[in-house]
Design an enzyme around this catalytic site. Structure first.
Site, PDB file in Angstrom:
ATOM      1  N   GLN C 109      86.432 167.365  49.052  1.00 44.10           N
ATOM      2  CA  GLN C 109      87.157 166.162  49.168  1.00 44.10           C
ATOM      3  C   GLN C 109      86.859 165.356  50.511  1.00 44.10           C
ATOM      4  OE1 GLN C 109      91.486 167.170  49.405  1.00 44.10           O
ATOM      5  NE2 GLN C 109      91.709 166.862  47.286  1.00 44.10           N
ATOM      6  N   GLU C 120      75.966 170.760  57.382  1.00 45.99           N
ATOM      7  CA  GLU C 120      76.648 172.178  56.818  1.00 45.99           C
ATOM      8  C   GLU C 120      75.615 173.220  56.658  1.00 45.99           C
ATOM      9  OE1 GLU C 120      78.315 171.235  52.801  1.00 45.99           O
ATOM     10  OE2 GLU C 120      79.224 173.309  52.606  1.00 45.99           O
ATOM     11  N   ARG C 124      71.111 177.876  50.910  1.00 45.00           N
ATOM     12  CA  ARG C 124      70.138 178.044  50.285  1.00 45.00           C
ATOM     13  C   ARG C 124      69.295 178.942  51.232  1.00 45.00           C
ATOM     14  NH1 ARG C 124      66.455 173.092  49.320  1.00 45.00           N
ATOM     15  NH2 ARG C 124      64.944 174.651  48.175  1.00 45.00           N
ATOM     16  N   HIS C 214      87.372 155.055  64.821  1.00 46.65           N
ATOM     17  CA  HIS C 214      88.042 154.253  63.650  1.00 46.65           C
ATOM     18  C   HIS C 214      88.083 154.878  62.317  1.00 46.65           C
ATOM     19  CE1 HIS C 214      88.536 151.028  60.963  1.00 46.65           C
ATOM     20  NE2 HIS C 214      87.534 150.914  60.376  1.00 46.65           N
ATOM     21  N   ARG C 223      94.371 161.408  54.779  1.00 49.91           N
ATOM     22  CA  ARG C 223      94.355 162.947  54.332  1.00 49.91           C
ATOM     23  C   ARG C 223      95.709 163.575  55.263  1.00 49.91           C
ATOM     24  NH1 ARG C 223      91.628 162.872  50.006  1.00 49.91           N
ATOM     25  NH2 ARG C 223      89.681 161.801  50.208  1.00 49.91           N
TER      26      ARG C 223
END
Lengths: 300, 300, 300, 300
Positions: C109, C120, C124, C214, C223
């Site tokens: 999300q 991230e 792999r 911003h 959220r």
């Protein structure tokens, strides 16, 4: 006149050659294609291409095949729901490409909207035309006395005449010198990329500008607003007319939920609630500053 | 099979209704519209819409009316020049919208390309289908011993069988439990937004993905590369075939200047120059690390 | 527990070494640095770095040297003015970098907010940890009966127990098989990039996420909203607490003008005006659909 | 002189107040803070703030706590690997904020780099200063005869003098009229947003410009290149010196792999291979156009 006879002839030829396509097609937008909507004294906006329509917004929202099931809600209801709840991604699935001719100082405001693709006429490579924006008398506004970045009344009489004379004469002289400097007749000739620096900000430039519907509506919200500078607002209004023809459901939702509505602050919302209960609210009891209160009163 | 009979029927109906348009149209792309190119075991890519063609790239580069003057250089020459000199904005003037069905772990790599518009099937709102990616035996690769993020030989024998059994059985069990948890038959039923967390990363999702040609080529450069994970590479390759049909000049320039070429470092360029003069260059005299030298040798 | 003793030791060491700087510095944010705020059962948010403060917003808005003249308006007044009139660029002049540990379905999300920088943890390249999000009993909600993407009451009794058992057991089994598949003990070992596909969406991942103020406020508006899924809302709320310490003026303006306020449509504004004049307005006379009217009523 | 005594005094005061911080700090960048590096006749670049350092790039690439394990590879090796393999996201984890004073025609090129945050001095709100860029004699170049967007030799003699006279006189006259038009002494006074259109493109403007290291290096690659216009190149070079102090490993890798290297097309790579085998390759046998061949030869 924004288009030369050669340009018009080329455009006429293009308008005479439709091709069959399986893509989403909007007849009212086809009418806009290859036609320049005049803006200001030498500018224009014309639609070069478009992708998608109201259905394409719904199709993307539903991630559906073909036109998608419409059992849950009709297209307009879905579009209004999406707009009301700030779902931006379905609106990004429509794209438009415009060819715009505009004064440089307008282009400088416009380019601040960064989520768009731009190809501008190159003054390093090419020679600019002798075309300058000279305001109409009623657009020749004085500085606002209440708003540091706004306009007041139109200038009048001798003052207006002197301003117009300055704008015209300085532009013409600057362009004469531009031409003289780049000429290679009997001299080396200054590089175009340098000579252009002599030209004032009311000279016209041109660009191709491509953006998605979500970002376009954001542009319109800011630039078709009454606080925007008049010279960019007229471009936004011309584009708004095209968008109305392109995606009528989305445009109507935009007018209802963005342009025609209002944003209340927490304090503003609290005041409305108290006023609805019959309380007499003043700036002093509102919890707002004077500026906020003035804006709040003007909304209601 | 990626499409159900109902979906196919809907698509067939859409393919039967061409509309006339004045926009740039590419017959070879019209053939792609509403056809799904199958990828992996249950995935696909299909072109939903496109904007522009090779001419549109040139038209934007020239900021021209209509099709633009072609006296200075022909379209292909101009496109090759633009690609060679890293002019990105004219390529941004073409846009494509794809509908993609893909495993979640592929979607997670894909989404790292941020300059695109995405609408994904919502697992908060809808129920996911029972479709999982299970690799073909020859794609069932072992961990590379030389590259920490690469693959080695395909697994064989019992090991391969066990892996496939795990992947299939865990997926089926997870989906059984997903269905059981969200069921409201004789129970409250878990919220979909929670139940989905039980599903593994080889489940298929779908999205609408829209991007411009410049960013699409960047995506292809990284994802059609031999170092990309096989499962995303096959999507990139399927898209590459569509781009070849869409903008053949631009695609050929892309193959020549991006995919088929090579980037030399300052040290690499220096070595090439010395080698062309007849010098025998070794890693020790190259000024490169072992890794760089190995990559340099593999280029030549 | 989110941090291992080694990680804690490393962080303690870093907290012990302040360096002098001439940059804008916020003592309350220095307190956050290298401290992880726990979120959910294994997740956290920690501030890795920040740039700017409330003064930096004003300094940029004024394009001033040093701290800028404050004669025209004080900093808080200017910040409120900027927020009220949708001036976004001064807020973009502050930047924050967070290290976040979060379940994969939350990450999916989150990543939809594209105007941010992300690194991230690579599945792999590396092996994922055996850590899965298992909801607390009161977060184990049923599907909402009125909102297709919302939650209803918490599950109870046997149903709740079964759901928790499924989530736990399926995760453990999937991870057992993941470990077994990648093991090179007596076998080749499946490539990590493939084995990860067996892992469910409640496994934890980690990333570095950097964005400007911003875009961060936009993220928080969507959220931290009551309609957001609980599992991402708790992250937004944890970040909100940090932003309050970082830029207190901007955060207060954000609460007043974005979170605590309301957007009225053209029809809604019209109804408010009529109601303030004493008219009794009903859904039928409001010009709104039932859904809009219900939302309008809930605002007031 | 770019800074007034008041500005200098304010900056001196700020330089005297270091604060302790736990953030990544680069002593060599602290030296740059609040110091303006002069560029052109009235312009400057000064570092207002920075986030991150070489270690922060590695830390993000490893998604690590604290400073991260360095056992696998040292920081410089990792940075070179990332740069060589086009990993862009770790470099995005460093951010810089600059205050730049520059001529408007340079600002118009600069702003084409869209992935940045910008606050420009507002000529709607404020009055511009009487400062114009007038080239030094050796920068007063003629139009290139071989490159449509390039420069040739410097102008000489009377031609050079006339150009300088035009640039100076037109700028002064335009500014006199600008002042006269906005004056409210005995008249209404034209709105600033209109009066500014009389000012030529060599007038100086100012902005705050903030971007991440990846996009900054891309900017430097294009704008510090020998084909960039001189007037923007000097800004890029001044910024390059700052980046060298800020992230020395990343900057060296950038010089080796981007600035100092070369991109070979598929045809160029093929020619190099053939030449290394001893073949005599000519334009005719190269498979390249004349333009490509000329560029290929100049690389080697």
């Amino acid at each position: 006149m924004p288009l030369s006879p050669e340009q018009q002839a080329e455009i006429d030829a293009l308008r005479a050659e439709p091709a069959p396509t399986l893509r989403a097609t909007v007849p009212a937008m086809e009418e806009h294609l290859y036609r320049a909507a005049p803006v200001l004294d030498h500018g224009f906006v014309r639609v070069v291409d478009y992708m998608g329509d109201d259905s394409a917004i719904c199709q993307a929202a539903r991630v559906s095949y073909g036109r998608g099931t419409k059992s849950v809600s009709n297209d307009e209801g879905l579009i209004r729901y999406l707009m009301r709840h700030w779902h931006s991604t379905p609106f990004e699935m429509c794209e438009i490409k415009l060819h715009v001719k505009l004064p440089v100082f307008v282009a400088r405001q416009w380019i601040r909207h960064r989520t768009a693709n731009v190809n501008e006429y190159s003054a390093r490579y090419s020679i600019l035309d002798r075309e300058f924006y000279i305001p109409e008398p009623d657009a020749l506004a004085s500085q606002s006395t209440s708003n540091n970045q706004g306009r007041g009344e139109a200038l009048a009489g001798e003052e207006a005449e002197r301003v117009l004379r300055y704008l015209r004469d300085d532009a013409m002289r600057a362009y004469d010198h531009y031409e003289e400097m780049i000429s290679d007749d009997g001299q080396q000739g200054l590089a175009r990329e340098l000579a252009r620096m002599n030209l004032p900000a009311n000279i016209y430039t041109q660009w191709y500008w491509k953006t998605d519907l979500h970002n376009l509506l954001h542009f319109l919200r800011l630039r078709a607003d009454s606080h925007a500078q008049y010279e960019i607002r007229v471009y936004a209004e011309a584009i708004g007319e095209m968008v109305r023809d392109w995606v009528p459901f989305a445009y109507r939702a935009f007018e209802d939920y963005r342009m025609g509505g209002a944003v209340l602050s927490a304090a503003g919302l609290d005041c409305v609630k108290r006023m609805l209960k019959g309380e007499e609210v003043t700036q002093e009891t509102s919890g707002m500053s004077k500026g906020e209160w003035r804006e709040f009163r003007s909304i209601l």
